[in-house]
Design an enzyme around this catalytic site. Structure first.
Site: not given
Length: 888
Positions: A132, A391, A513, A552, A590, A725
């Protein structure tokens, strides 16, 4: 009022800061050094509360664009060096977060070593590296930083020269000079291949040496050899949720490079062992198993005729080289004259190494040295180095499965079916050995890509072993059919095999989420585990994983509600799994910032609801947190041991709360959460113009210009908060010093709660509430409403900006005052002086960066096209993130 601590008493910070000043003077000139030092000194004086300091003009407005860029670089580098110094001094380390302390605590509670070993026999602790985009520094910057850390460790030992003959302090100065002259910003956007290489550098340089060393420490603490229960994972190359650049080729690349990395490590280790184990049969008895390996090796060199261990290792090396060539597709880096048969799996390699270890006996040559570390590495890393997760979003699975069913003539409109109809249809298809796909059918690009991914996963299983891919995470999972759809796709590649019982070679893992998803999770998992074919696979595997998303759920419902719903959801899942007779494994999604689940992992694991850990936990490690926690071997060992210790304590220590207190505290938390949820949703989703306010107040638009990741900032082409996001959402608020996702709504909740005595009782006795408040306190300490007000002035509609910011500022003060009231403090972080000093050290360096960023944003948004303006904005984003640390 209590006396504030000094800005810093850390000698390493002062030493490195002095050297940085020397570098700025040498390469930027006296004028830049004097101006930078003046701005620094005036900002520090204001932070210390020196009388009259607020009236001093630091001269920021008079900086030219070139001077601005140099100034921002200087403050960023100071923050980077301060981070390094604090990490070395253990500022971030947590008291008692080591295994020896955990074992002593458990012994006092009546838990003996036998119980600990029983837990570890079935345990799994996995930090999972993800790509990320919150690591804003280039890898070159991180490499220089790590070299400085190595040199500082040499200096600690009182050694004046490096092995190469360089003066240590001069070598540190040289590395800081290189940092000063290294380009900070990337010129090209990162590709998935770049992210793979960055992750591999941590796995190769840190995890490979650190984990065997940690296991050796834990073996000594336990007084026996512990199982290999801590293993790394990765999403990089397999996580395609919202990232169109992750493909079957990305998956193959990530797995091949990982195998190449770990096999190269094994080859080097075996080569070194061959040089070390010069044992002669003239002076030692040689066990049969070692002699057999030596004879089978094909090493008939006369010079080694009496050295069976070396000959045996020659054979092992030859087999490893053949394994390398088979898996990687080219010869091993260091050629070998012998020809061996490739190992079928890591277990075969381990058996050969263990045979040599047994041959060395129990004396001084026992296998706790290099050989023992290599055996531990093979157990831990296999031939795949880190388990790679797949994913994808459930909406894509639905479309792909619908297309496959329609093309096969099974169902014309799958999307229109009710949930029970979908489940019945999918179960029928899963029970049939007939494939859905046909080589003669023409599929959409999306469907073809998804099929290619599962076939690449099947190839990987055949090549590297099943340990290379174990989990398939389903984002936005809301039903049983979402999980069955993944099984159907896996079946097309032979990764789900129908039968009685069926076989599932990759586990479908639902990711819950949003707040609503977390509330429904127990119902979905009860229905899932009630399916006979699912139950059979779960029992054969020994457990079922559930992933819970912090980011989220926070963006959806706010900090307090997210924290509480995650805890309640975990607790509610426990009886579901117990009824099904299946072990539960939670995967915690996390992030780095508190608004995304960040904060102390040690405290967070210990605060998990009773009975929900049981020795098995996976946790994502994202963005700049990877560099902070695993940038060096020492910091990695500290943080990995903290994870292991917290997991033992959470699994085996008796529950701290009596049932009556738990009931009262939970009821209170329900009320707090409801109030915080209403306040948060009222601002973010129900306030007219909030979306515009957010996008104009924060540098969210400019952040998209940073070349910091391969993933788009939004899931869709939309400016809606729902589609943004969570990472850029949190990151933007951090830059503007509001930190809104980490606290908003809590002040209203505390203010409306009449029984403040009960809240104080919760804060002193309940680990979950303690951890929640501690994380929020850190966020409040890093926020600054004075600076935030200047960002709010960027909003074009002044009335809108003032109205919404006024609500935010009022809520901040409520939260600040409520927290101090509940924790019985006179100032933030009063009870945590180490962290208080750490944050206070940074604040004087962040304020000028914020002020310069605001001016640059004004110029950029006014249409000024000088490229240095854009560069300055991106550089300031980088610098502020470095100074704030866990901001993304």
């Amino acid at each position: 009022m209590a006396t504030l601590p000094p800005i810093t008493n850390n000698p390493d910070v002062r030493f490195l800061g002095r050297l940085l000043g020397d570098v700025i003077r040498a390469y930027g000139g006296d004028e830049l050094f004097k101006r930078t030092e003046y701005i620094r000194a005036t900002s520090v004086d204001r932070a210390r509360g020196v009388a009259g300091a607020d009236a001093i003009d630091p001269g920021l407005e008079r900086l030219t664009l070139d001077e601005t860029l140099d100034f921002v670089r200087g403050f960023m580098l100071f923050s980077m060096l301060a981070n390094l110094a604090e990490d070395r001094q253990g500022v971030a380390a947590e008291e008692g977060a080591d295994l020896a302390h955990a074992l002593a605590t458990l012994e006092r509670e009546g838990v003996d070593r036998k119980a600990v070993m029983a837990l570890l026999d079935g345990a799994l602790i996995a930090p999972v590296l993800t790509a990320h985009p919150t690591e804003v520094r280039r890898k070159s910057m991180i490499d220089h930083r790590n070299r400085i850390a190595e040199l500082m460790a040499i200096r600690d030992r009182g050694i004046a020269e490096t092995e190469d003959g360089d003066q240590v302090e001069e070598a540190i100065l040289r590395q800081i000079a290189l940092l000063w002259q290294t380009r900070v910003l990337r010129r090209e956007r990162l590709y998935v291949a770049d992210e793979v290489e960055t992750a591999l550098s941590y796995l190769r340089d840190v995890f490979l040496p650190a984990l065997p060393a940690l296991y050796a420490r834990w073996d000594r603490a336990m007084g026996q050899r512990v199982p290999s229960f801590l293993k790394p994972g990765s999403w990089i190359g397999g996580d395609r949720d919202g990232n169109p650049f992750v493909t079957a080729d990305s998956l193959r690349l990530a797995l091949r490079r990982a195998a190449e990395t770990v096999l190269s490590h094994y080859l080097d280790a075996v080569n070194a062992l061959g040089a070390e184990l010069s044992i002669s049969s003239d002076h030692a008895a040689i066990p049969d198993e070692v002699a057999e390996l030596a004879e089978a090796s094909g090493d008939n060199a006369a010079s080694r005729e009496d050295e069976p261990y070396r000959r045996a290792l020659s054979g092992i090396y030859a087999r490893l080289a053949a394994t390398y060539e088979k898996l990687i597709g080219r010869p091993a880096p260091r050629p070998h004259p012998l020809v061996g048969e490739a190992y079928a799996d890591p277990g075969e390699l381990r058996r050969d190494l263990v045979a040599i270890a047994h041959g060395l006996g129990e004396g001084p040559l026992a296998s706790e040295g290099a050989l023992g570390r290599l055996i531990r590495s093979v157990e831990t890393f296999g031939f795949h180095l880190a388990t790679l997760d797949m994913r994808q979003n459930s909406a894509i699975h639905e479309r792909v499965v619908g297309e496959l069913l329609e093309a096969a003539g099974v169902a014309e409109d799958y999307a229109s079916l009710a949930e029970d109809e979908r489940v019945a249809l999918l179960r029928r298809e899963l029970a049939s050995p007939r494939p859905l796909t046909s080589p003669y059918a023409a599929y959409s690009e999306e469907t073809a890509s998804e099929l290619a991914i599962v076939h690449a996963a099947a190839e990987a299983h055949a090549t590297y072993g099943r340990g290379c891919i174990v989990n398939y995470v389903i984002s936005m999972a809301t039903s049983v059919s979402d999980l069955l759809e993944v099984h159907l796709l896996l079946k097309e590649a032979g990764l789900y095999v129908p039968g009685d019982p069926p076989q599932g070679h990759i586990m479908a893992v639902p990711l819950f989420e949003t707040v609503a998803d977390l509330e429904r999770a127990p119902v979905i998992m009860a229905e899932w585990l009630a399916l006979p074919e699912v139950a059979a696979i779960a029992h054969a595997r020994g457990m079922q994983e559930v992933m819970i998303g912090y980011s989220d759920s926070n963006k959806d419902g706010g900090y307090l509600t997210s924290t509480w719903q995650l805890s309640k959801g975990s607790s509610a899942l426990k009886p579901v799994f117990e009824q099904a007779g299946v072990a539960m494994q939670l995967f915690h999604g996390r992030g780095g910032a508190v608004g995304r689940g960040g904060g102390s992992a040690f405290q967070a694991i210990q605060a998990q609801p009773p009975g929900t850990v049981q020795g098995r936990i996976r946790i994502t490690e994202q963005g700049e947190v990877i560099a902070a926690k695993y940038g060096t071997r020492a910091s990695a060992m500290t943080n990995l041991e903290a994870m292991a210790s917290a997991t033992l304590l959470a699994s085996l220590a008796p529950a701290e709360l009596p049932a009556r207190d738990a009931e009262r505290f939970h009821a209170a938390m329900d009320r707090l959460s409801d109030a915080a949820f209403r306040a948060y949703r009222g601002l973010v989703y129900e306030t007219e113009g909030f979306r515009t306010f957010f996008r104009q107040m924060t540098p969210i638009a400019e952040i998209s210009g940073l070349k910091i990741g391969s993933r788009p900032a939004s899931r869709k082409k939309s400016d809606a908060i729902e589609d943004l996001r969570a990472i850029p959402w949190v990151f933007s608020w951090s830059q503007a010093r509001v930190m809104l996702p980490g606290w908003y709504g809590v002040g209203e909740a505390i203010a409306a709660f009449e029984d403040k005595g009960l809240l104080r009782e919760m804060a002193s006795a309940w680990p979950l509430f303690q951890s929640t408040l501690a994380n929020m306190e850190q966020v409040l300490a890093k926020s600054d409403m004075g600076i935030a007000k200047r960002y709010a002035a960027l909003v074009e509609d002044k009335a809108l900006g003032e109205a919404i910011f006024g609500r935010i500022r009022e809520s901040w003060h409520k939260t600040h005052d409520g927290l101090l009231q509940v924790t019985r403090q006179t100032r933030l972080l009063e009870k945590n002086p180490g962290l208080e000093t750490s944050i206070r050290l940074r604040l004087p360096y962040i304020e000028p960066l914020n002020l310069l960023q605001i001016e640059l944003l004004k110029r950029h948004r006014a249409g000024e096209d000088d490229p240095r303006v854009g560069e300055g904005i991106l550089l300031s984003i980088n610098a502020i993130a470095t100074a704030l640390r866990n901001s993304g």
